[in-house]
Scaffold this active site. Structure first.
Site, PDB file in Angstrom:
ATOM      1  N   LYS A  36      72.953  21.259  26.576  1.00  0.00           N
ATOM      2  CA  LYS A  36      71.840  20.319  26.496  1.00  0.00           C
ATOM      3  C   LYS A  36      71.941  19.388  25.281  1.00  0.00           C
ATOM      4  CE  LYS A  36      68.687  23.474  24.100  1.00  0.00           C
ATOM      5  NZ  LYS A  36      68.657  22.716  22.842  1.00  0.00           N
ATOM      6  N   THR A  37      72.419  19.910  24.140  1.00  0.00           N
ATOM      7  CA  THR A  37      72.539  19.053  22.955  1.00  0.00           C
ATOM      8  C   THR A  37      73.561  17.954  23.192  1.00  0.00           C
ATOM      9  OG1 THR A  37      71.976  20.935  21.534  1.00  0.00           O
ATOM     10  CG2 THR A  37      72.995  19.026  20.481  1.00  0.00           C
ATOM     11  N   ASP A 221      63.851  17.381  22.293  1.00  0.00           N
ATOM     12  CA  ASP A 221      64.607  18.601  22.585  1.00  0.00           C
ATOM     13  C   ASP A 221      63.668  19.806  22.561  1.00  0.00           C
ATOM     14  OD1 ASP A 221      66.765  20.206  23.106  1.00  0.00           O
ATOM     15  OD2 ASP A 221      67.584  20.146  21.068  1.00  0.00           O
ATOM     16  N   GLU A 222      64.037  20.888  23.240  1.00  0.00           N
ATOM     17  CA  GLU A 222      63.273  22.147  23.254  1.00  0.00           C
ATOM     18  C   GLU A 222      61.793  21.896  23.576  1.00  0.00           C
ATOM     19  OE1 GLU A 222      64.891  24.760  23.220  1.00  0.00           O
ATOM     20  OE2 GLU A 222      66.572  24.725  21.821  1.00  0.00           O
ATOM     21  N   GLN A 252      63.027  29.909  28.444  1.00  0.00           N
ATOM     22  CA  GLN A 252      63.283  30.219  27.037  1.00  0.00           C
ATOM     23  C   GLN A 252      62.083  29.903  26.153  1.00  0.00           C
ATOM     24  OE1 GLN A 252      67.455  29.697  25.478  1.00  0.00           O
ATOM     25  NE2 GLN A 252      67.623  28.294  27.212  1.00  0.00           N
ATOM     26  N   ARG A 600      72.587  35.106  24.671  1.00  0.00           N
ATOM     27  CA  ARG A 600      73.253  34.703  23.425  1.00  0.00           C
ATOM     28  C   ARG A 600      74.726  35.079  23.434  1.00  0.00           C
ATOM     29  NH1 ARG A 600      70.850  31.010  22.727  1.00  0.00           N
ATOM     30  NH2 ARG A 600      69.968  31.574  24.737  1.00  0.00           N
TER      31      ARG A 600
END
Length: 718
Positions: A36-37, A221-222, A252, A600
């Site tokens: 995503k980044t 973002d997020e 998330q 993770r």
């Protein structure tokens, strides 16, 4: 830069996200490890190079300074030019930038100061004491939480009607006192940054129109982690003529306890209509078995927006599930597994131990220390939160702005110079009665004090005036170096007998380095010193990973990845927590937290739980977490407790010491009930060694815990 260079290496969905028509609002539902980044960064490059959008017409919001710095660095490389004029940063950082640029309209002065949580706590404590509010009935931490929680919801003290609620009425009284104190003293806490900047735009139509027209594209973002006031901030900047590009993952969303609203991500469809949704589901981090297990787990949550992670990297290894007899056995299993990985050439930093709460770290820390394995608590004490750094910045703040009362109180008698609490209270009272700063009050009352107190106070006043004059024309790093020496801080910490490793002195030296590396161009709305202080106040972490096993809560692990992850304490009432059992929305968040922990890992995941856990001085029976039952068994490799695992001492030179091998003779095991002729009945907590030299740790009911040598103890197993 041409289009093929921008999209090179992107998969179809990533490419679609990056090149989507810039006339649309967009929600990118981006799963863990889906890049995503990269999508966010390449979208900005696409807008600038292909759609001729000015750099300063883009607003990019992240949730950490680390993420903002990574985006800035990547953009400067891709665009091959400086990007200082672009507004890229956290909500708090961007709000701070707005307030510095328009401080008068925000009812502030140019020298307003940012309070950290400790400063805020001390102010609330003093206000409660001065107004006879009993902190035994109204704990300061709870009052502090109440104030910050209201601000995160966009609520001022004046907006609250306590009705007949005694608790709210008293908290509201402190809230009102606190707001008045901060306004009078030009102070801004973290929550205030957001609500004040929101009010700045809302109450100044011309200013709002300016920024709505300026920011043609707003990227967030997020997005699933936004709270109420953050969402309102973005919604306010959206005019209908500019565009929003939101990246998030409802699976998330794990910060409900600090105000994040998962429903914000669904409100996009009404408040930013029309909006297009793109799913990023290809995972570049984990193996197939890990993703399939994670998908199966999160599918038990209802009201999801829906997506399923996949990878073309193959299935990989099964997920180990270890059933330990006790938490000590669990720690031994985890540490012996890590040692085997290190033996097989893994780095200690490849391994992470994740747990639900910080209290769980102790047993693993003890095992790591015992067997000499290097480790670090990730997300522990931030660089800024260290006392020596706060003291140094206190001096820097005071010589920059003598009206900074918070800084004055911090350093007036540190290092100790004979200025006692009585003197400080007199200064405080005079300042309040005469509406002046503590520093000016100190100057004015010094002549009224007893000789000894007057001399001590005058010495401090002259020190600050001298430091201010001597550093006036120095650069930032020179100024910091000068004040560390002149204030006596460097000498004080160099002579600190409690700091045998010299880490405090090293931290002060690191502060000089940080000042040298500070990039003032991105904070051009303020002078260099104010910019540096503000950056440090907002976020500055000195933690480094190096070659250490990582220990952290699952919350701290979000956004990180590791080749090997040990997710421990998978027991009911521990994970999921006891508090979540009767609240469906809390249980959903616990499940999302487990999902985050599982995703993770890159190569190998181990889950573990104990059937007995030693808490509050006694063994309690534990039950496996329901999350383990929600993962199909075909993805799991179940392991029962074994006591022949070899645990070795790990040396700094990557070699191992003599084996220490716990053995079982058919009777000896952790949790075994035993009887000793002198000490009576007890329970085996741990054992180590070999053959006749086996040592056993036993908790006796009458005499407490003792280590005994097996061959001499003559224990009776009952």
């Amino acid at each position: 830069m041409n289009l093929s260079e921008i999209t090179n290496g992107l998969n179809d969905k990533q490419c679609q996200s990056v090149t989507l028509n810039n006339e649309k609002n967009v929600l990118i539902l981006a799963g863990a490890g889906s890049g995503k980044t990269r999508v966010l960064t390449h979208r900005i490059v696409y807008l600038i190079t292909q759609k001729d959008i000015r750099i300063d017409a883009i607003l990019a919001v992240t949730f950490t300074n680390k993420a903002a710095a990574a985006i800035r660095e990547k953009l400067s490389i891709l665009l091959r030019r400086p990007i200082q004029s672009m507004w890229v940063g956290t909500f708090h950082g961007l709000a701070h930038r707005l307030l510095r640029a328009h401080y008068e309209k925000a009812r502030l002065t140019s020298g307003f100061q940012i309070l950290d949580a400790q400063d805020q706590f001390r102010i609330i404590k003093r206000l409660m004491k001065e107004n006879n509010i009993d902190e035994s009935k109204f704990p300061i931490r709870k009052v502090q939480w109440f104030i910050n929680n209201q601000k995160d919801e966009g609520i001022r003290a004046q907006d609250i009607d306590p009705g007949y609620n005694y608790f709210i009425k008293n908290n509201l009284e402190v809230f009102e006192l606190y707001e008045a104190h901060c306004q009078t003293n030009d102070l801004i806490d973290f929550a205030e940054l957001l609500i004040r900047s929101y009010e700045l735009l809302k109450n100044n139509t011309d200013l709002l129109n300016h920024y709505q027209a300026r920011f043609e594209h707003i990227l967030v973002d997020e997005f699933q982690d936004t709270n109420t006031v953050q969402y309102k901030w973005i919604k306010l900047l959206f005019s209908g003529n500019n565009r929003v590009f939101c990246v998030g993952d409802d699976d998330q969303s794990i910060y409900g306890w600090r105000g994040a609203k998962i429903e914000n991500i669904t409100k996009l469809y009404t408040d930013f209509f029309p909006i297009e949704t793109i799913h990023l589901e290809q995972n570049y981090r984990s193996t197939g078995n890990i993703l399939n297990a994670s998908n199966a787990l999160i599918a038990h949550n209802t009201n999801r927006m829906g997506k399923s992670l996949w990878t073309d990297a193959g299935n990989g290894e099964l997920i180990d599930v270890y059933k330990a007899r006790t938490e000590t056995d669990e720690a031994d299993y985890v540490i012996s597994s890590i040692q085997k990985l290190i033996t097989d050439d893994a780095s200690p930093s490849d391994c992470a131990i994740l747990y639900r709460s910080n209290a769980q770290s102790r047993i693993f820390e003890e095992a790591l220390i015992k067997y000499n394995i290097p480790y670090i608590i990730y997300g522990g004490l931030r660089f800024l939160e260290r006392a020596e750094i706060k003291n140094a910045l206190g001096y820097l703040r005071l010589i920059e702005n003598s009206a900074d009362n918070v800084a004055f109180e911090r350093v007036v008698n540190f290092p100790t110079r004979g200025i006692g609490n009585t003197t400080v209270e007199k200064i405080r009272t005079f300042a309040q009665d005469n509406h002046t700063s503590l520093f000016q009050a100190a100057i004015q009352i010094s002549s009224t004090l007893p000789t000894r107190s007057a001399n001590a106070l005058n010495g401090f006043i002259k020190l600050i005036e001298q430091m201010t004059d001597n550093t006036k024309y120095l650069g930032l790093s020179e100024k910091v170096a000068n004040l560390l020496n002149t204030s006596g801080l460097m000498v004080h910490y160099s002579n600190d007998k409690t700091d045998k490793a010299g880490s405090k002195k090293e931290n002060l030296e690191e502060l000089i380095t940080a000042a040298q590396q500070y990039n003032h161009e991105q904070d051009s709305e303020m002078n260099e010193v104010v910019g540096f202080i503000s950056l440090a106040s907002l976020d500055f972490s000195g933690d480094t990973i190096n070659q250490n096993v990582q220990l952290m809560t699952i919350h701290s692990a979000k956004g990180l990845e590791f080749p090997y992850v040990f997710l421990v304490g998978m027991e009911e009432d521990l994970f999921p927590s006891r508090q979540s059992k009767d609240e469906p929305h809390l249980m959903d968040e616990e499940r999302r937290l487990c999902y985050v922990g599982m995703t993770r890992v890159m190569k190998k995941l181990s889950l573990s739980y104990a059937i007995k856990r030693f808490l509050h001085g006694e063994f309690l029976h534990a039950y496996p977490s329901r999350f383990l039952d929600e993962i199909p068994s075909r993805y799991l490799n179940k392991i029962k407790a074994k006591f022949s695992a070899t645990i070795q001492n790990y040396n700094a030179d990557n070699t191992f010491n003599q084996n220490i091998t716990p053995k079982s003779d058919g009777q000896l095991f952790i949790g075994a009930p035993v009887k000793h002729a002198k000490f009576g009945l007890g329970t085996v907590l741990n054992f180590e060694g070999q053959d006749d030299s086996v040592r056993i740790q036993i908790k006796f009911k009458q005499v407490g815990t003792k280590w005994l040598i097996s061959s001499y103890a003559n224990l009776e197993f009952v």
